[in-house]
Design an enzyme around this catalytic site. Sequence first.
Site, short mmCIF file in Angstrom:
data_model
loop_
_atom_site.label_atom_id
_atom_site.label_comp_id
_atom_site.label_asym_id
_atom_site.label_seq_id
_atom_site.Cartn_x
_atom_site.Cartn_y
_atom_site.Cartn_z
N ASP A 11 3.40 2.50 8.00
CA ASP A 11 2.11 1.84 7.77
C ASP A 11 2.27 0.52 7.02
O ASP A 11 2.08 0.43 5.80
CB ASP A 11 1.15 2.75 6.99
CG ASP A 11 0.73 3.96 7.81
OD1 ASP A 11 0.94 3.95 9.04
OD2 ASP A 11 0.19 4.92 7.22
N ASP B 243 0.85 -1.20 0.00
CA ASP B 243 0.00 0.00 0.00
C ASP B 243 0.87 1.24 0.00
O ASP B 243 0.53 2.26 0.60
CB ASP B 243 -0.92 -0.01 1.22
CG ASP B 243 -2.05 1.02 1.13
OD1 ASP B 243 -2.52 1.28 0.01
OD2 ASP B 243 -2.46 1.55 2.18
#
Length: 282
Positions: A185, A168
């Site tokens: 993240d 991502d």
Amino acid sequence: MKTPPRLQPLVEEGLIDTVVRQLMSGKEAMVYVVRCGEDTLCAKIYKEATHRSFRQAVDYTENRRVKNSRSARAMAKGSKFGRQEQEAAWQSAEVDALYRLAAAGVRVPTPYNFCDGVLLMELVTDADGDAAPRLNDVVFSPEDAMRHHATLIKEVVRMLCAGVVHGDLSEFNILLASDGPVVIDLPQAVDAAGNNHAQRMLLRDVNNLKNFFGQFAPALLKTRYGEEIWSLYHSGVLSVESVLTGRFERSKKSVDLGSVLREVDDARAEEAARQVRMGVRQ
């Protein structure tokens, strides 16, 4: 500020002293700046599945291993306990990825502790000691865009050499620290060798970098680093020392369809055997 309920147990355990302020609220977690003795860290509180906008898509969780066989069976059956275990596995995925990538020398925040769905890790800062901005909040010169893009391509390679695809990666989950970009993240990170979607995710990650930095350095828009990186990885010759050109030409050799179908059949047989071992009814 008032201590959030999810952080209160960490205060009582002496893992953190005070909560300074909220740093951000994202699709999967809320992050706070906290003090731990003389150190300033950040505490990432994972949101429960019902409050997340980012779902545990099967593409990301495919082939993630669960050590406890009881938990694996419950997760496969979708029971209440299984959903709880799946949630715990999703949260711990980022911790595992952070430790793995930090050990490989990837530019990620240093993790310090993980307790009750809260991850304590390094606070990434800028040259003034403030929380580092995300790339999407920064305007770059063509030269800086080229330089930071080159740095991040090397980090993508380093991650892949460690067996991990971010999954991502974009300007929204990269911080610009005083000494360069830092990748954040990672709960959706996937195993490069064990996930059938790893190639597609890596190409998307690299294209996201190209399209973002290409706004400032248009020459990047013509590059094909993703295909080049995956080709070297698939051939078993990718290393952190690999010299990349950004150019790639697809092989014109005919595909051995029979070999491909045999690999598909082998994969299906292996998955069927795994499901039987887990006690899942086919």
